[in-house]
Design a protein around this motif. Structure first.
Motif, PDB file in Angstrom:
ATOM      1  N   MET A  19      27.203  68.837  70.088  1.00 21.44           N
ATOM      2  CA  MET A  19      26.811  69.472  68.814  1.00 21.44           C
ATOM      3  C   MET A  19      25.551  68.987  68.381  1.00 21.44           C
ATOM      4  O   MET A  19      24.922  69.403  67.669  1.00 21.44           O
ATOM      5  N   ARG A  20      25.254  67.869  69.106  1.00 24.00           N
ATOM      6  CA  ARG A  20      23.846  67.308  68.773  1.00 24.00           C
ATOM      7  C   ARG A  20      22.780  68.246  69.109  1.00 24.00           C
ATOM      8  O   ARG A  20      21.520  68.262  68.648  1.00 24.00           O
ATOM      9  N   LEU A  21      23.103  69.223  69.993  1.00 21.45           N
ATOM     10  CA  LEU A  21      22.124  70.201  70.200  1.00 21.45           C
ATOM     11  C   LEU A  21      21.823  70.971  68.772  1.00 21.45           C
ATOM     12  O   LEU A  21      20.356  71.718  68.843  1.00 21.45           O
ATOM     13  N   ALA A  22      22.257  70.851  67.770  1.00 17.55           N
ATOM     14  CA  ALA A  22      21.895  71.575  66.471  1.00 17.55           C
ATOM     15  C   ALA A  22      20.881  70.851  65.915  1.00 17.55           C
ATOM     16  O   ALA A  22      19.843  71.422  65.141  1.00 17.55           O
ATOM     17  N   PHE A  23      20.182  69.604  66.267  1.00 19.26           N
ATOM     18  CA  PHE A  23      19.001  68.855  66.068  1.00 19.26           C
ATOM     19  C   PHE A  23      18.261  68.674  66.991  1.00 19.26           C
ATOM     20  O   PHE A  23      17.076  68.061  66.669  1.00 19.26           O
ATOM     21  N   TYR A  24      18.237  69.639  68.158  1.00 19.58           N
ATOM     22  CA  TYR A  24      17.339  69.415  69.104  1.00 19.58           C
ATOM     23  C   TYR A  24      16.838  71.057  69.653  1.00 19.58           C
ATOM     24  O   TYR A  24      17.425  71.847  69.431  1.00 19.58           O
ATOM     25  N   ASP A  25      15.805  70.805  70.159  1.00 21.01           N
ATOM     26  CA  ASP A  25      15.134  72.179  70.841  1.00 21.01           C
ATOM     27  C   ASP A  25      15.796  72.168  72.353  1.00 21.01           C
ATOM     28  O   ASP A  25      15.584  71.008  72.980  1.00 21.01           O
ATOM     29  N   TYR A  26      16.504  73.185  72.607  1.00 26.74           N
ATOM     30  CA  TYR A  26      17.197  73.306  73.819  1.00 26.74           C
ATOM     31  C   TYR A  26      16.202  73.456  75.044  1.00 26.74           C
ATOM     32  O   TYR A  26      15.279  74.450  74.869  1.00 26.74           O
TER      33      TYR A  26
ATOM     34  N   GLY B 232      14.156  69.423  81.645  1.00 24.89           N
ATOM     35  CA  GLY B 232      13.437  68.489  80.895  1.00 24.89           C
ATOM     36  C   GLY B 232      14.062  67.903  79.510  1.00 24.89           C
ATOM     37  O   GLY B 232      14.948  68.528  79.210  1.00 24.89           O
ATOM     38  N   PRO B 233      13.576  67.052  78.861  1.00 23.76           N
ATOM     39  CA  PRO B 233      14.270  66.337  77.638  1.00 23.76           C
ATOM     40  C   PRO B 233      14.282  67.295  76.411  1.00 23.76           C
ATOM     41  O   PRO B 233      13.372  68.131  76.459  1.00 23.76           O
ATOM     42  N   TRP B 234      15.308  67.272  75.794  1.00 23.27           N
ATOM     43  CA  TRP B 234      15.272  67.932  74.445  1.00 23.27           C
ATOM     44  C   TRP B 234      14.484  67.312  73.447  1.00 23.27           C
ATOM     45  O   TRP B 234      14.374  66.119  73.393  1.00 23.27           O
ATOM     46  N   GLU B 235      13.748  68.114  72.535  1.00 21.04           N
ATOM     47  CA  GLU B 235      12.803  67.335  71.571  1.00 21.04           C
ATOM     48  C   GLU B 235      13.437  67.493  70.244  1.00 21.04           C
ATOM     49  O   GLU B 235      14.118  68.420  69.889  1.00 21.04           O
TER      50      GLU B 235
END
Length: 303
Positions: A41-48, A52-55
Motif C-alpha cells: 500500500m506504500r505504493l500510494a506514496f511513491y512513483d511506481y 529501479g527504485p521508487w521515488e
C-alpha cells in the motif's frame, strides 16, 4: 522460548506435518493476496517503476484523487449502491430467516434452503447472463408479463432509472438465502422450553416472534451490521463489471471499477493504490464509529 520447548514444538509440528501441508495453500493465498497487498500500500506514496527504485511523492496522488472531476459522481454511485445493498437489503435477510424458521415441514424447509442457497455459489458471470435474459426487451420473462397487461416493453439493462434496482434485486436473489444462515442458526438455538412457556402464557406466533425470536437476533444483527459497514464502499466490483454498459455506466460506476480502470487498464498503479487506501481508511473508520456507538447504546459491539 527455551531450547527444550522449541524442540518440543518442532517435534509436534513434524508429527502434524500432514495437517500443515493441508493448510499451506490457504496460508499461501492469504500471504499473496492479503498480506502482500497491505505491505505494498506504500505504493500510494511513491512513483511506481518496474525497474529501479521508487521515488517518494508524498500525498501527490491523494491530491490528484480529490481533484479528479469524476470522483464526486463515482463516490455518489458507490454510496447509493452500497446503501441499497447493506442497509435496504439487511432487514429482508433477517425476515427471510424468521420466515424460514416458521416453516413447519422440515422437508419443505430443506427444499427452500437449497433453492435459496444455490445462487450464492454461482459466479456473477452466470448470474448476469440469467438476469440479462430475464430482463431482455425481446422475449424476456419480465417484459412478457408486462405485455400481458398492455404495458410498454422496458430495456432494464440500458435504463438509467432501473439499473441500480437491477443490481439490488440480483444481489438479493444471490445472497439473501446464504446471508440468513447466521440468523437462522440463532433462531434454532433458542431453547424449546422458552417457546413452551410462551404458549402456556397464551402467546401467539406474532408475540413469540416479537418477544422471543427478535431479541435473540439482536446481537448477531448488530455484529453483522457493524462488520458489513467495514465493506460499505465495496459496492460489488464483480457484479457491476458484468452488468455495466455504456448506456448506464454513469449511474453504476463505483470506486472499485474506477480503481480497476486506473490500475489495471491505464497502468496508473500509484493513483489506483491511493484510491484503494482511502477506501480502506473510510471502512475502518465506519467500523470503529459504529462499534463505539453500538457499545454506548446497546452494550454490544464487535469486541
Amino acid at each position: 522460548m527455551s531450547k527444550g520447548r522449541f524442540n518440543k514444538t518442532l517435534g509436534q509440528m513434524k508429527k502434524d506435518r500432514v495437517l500443515y501441508l493441508l493448510i499451506f495453500p490457504t496460508l499461501l493465498y492469504f500471504i499473496i493476496f492479503r498480506l502482500w497487498p497491505i505491505i505494498n500500500m506504500r505504493l500510494a506514496f511513491y512513483d511506481y517503476k518496474a525497474f529501479g527504485p521508487w521515488e517518494f511523492q508524498g500525498f501527490k496522488y491523494f491530491e490528484l484523487v480529490f481533484k479528479s472531476p469524476q470522483i464526486k459522481d463515482i463516490l455518489t454511485n458507490t454510496l447509493i449502491i452500497s446503501f441499497m445493498k447493506y442497509i435496504l437489503l439487511f432487514p429482508f435477510v433477517v425476515l427471510f430467516a424468521i420466515l424460514l424458521s416458521e416453516i413447519r415441514s422440515n422437508r419443505f424447509r430443506k427444499y427452500v434452503q437449497v433453492i435459496s442457497f444455490l445462487p450464492h455459489f454461482l459466479s456473477w458471470v452466470v448470474i448476469a447472463g440469467i438476469w440479462i435474459a430475464i430482463l431482455s426487451p425481446y422475449g424476456g420473462a419480465v417484459n412478457e408479463v408486462l405485455s400481458i397487461f398492455n404495458l410498454p416493453s422496458v430495456d432494464f439493462m440500458t435504463d438509467k432509472d432501473s439499473i441500480r434496482w437491477v443490481l439490488l434485486f440480483s444481489e438479493a436473489w444471490r445472497s439473501i438465502g446464504w446471508d440468513s444462515i447466521i440468523y437462522f442458526a440463532a433462531i434454532i438455538s433458542i431453547s424449546p422450553s422458552i417457546y413452551e412457556a410462551a404458549k402456556i402464557d397464551g402467546a401467539n406466533r406474532f408475540n413469540i416472534v416479537k418477544y422471543i425470536v427478535i431479541p435473540a437476533l439482536v446481537i448477531p444483527m448488530v455484529t453483522m451490521f457493524i462488520l458489513n459497514l467495514g465493506f460499505f464502499l465495496n459496492a460489488g466490483f464483480d457484479q457491476v463489471l458484468n452488468f455495466t454498459n455504456d448506456a448506464v455506466n454513469s449511474r453504476i460506476d463505483i470506486l472499485d471499477t474506477y480503481i480497476y480502470r486506473l490500475g489495471i487498464i491505464n497502468g496508473q498503479y500509484s493513483l489506483g493504490t491511493a484510491v484503494g487506501v482511502l477506501k480502506g481508511i473510510v471502512g475502518v473508520f465506519l467500523v470503529l464509529v459504529t462499534h463505539i456507538t453500538s457499545k454506548k447504546l446497546t452494550g454490544t459491539g464487535v469486541w
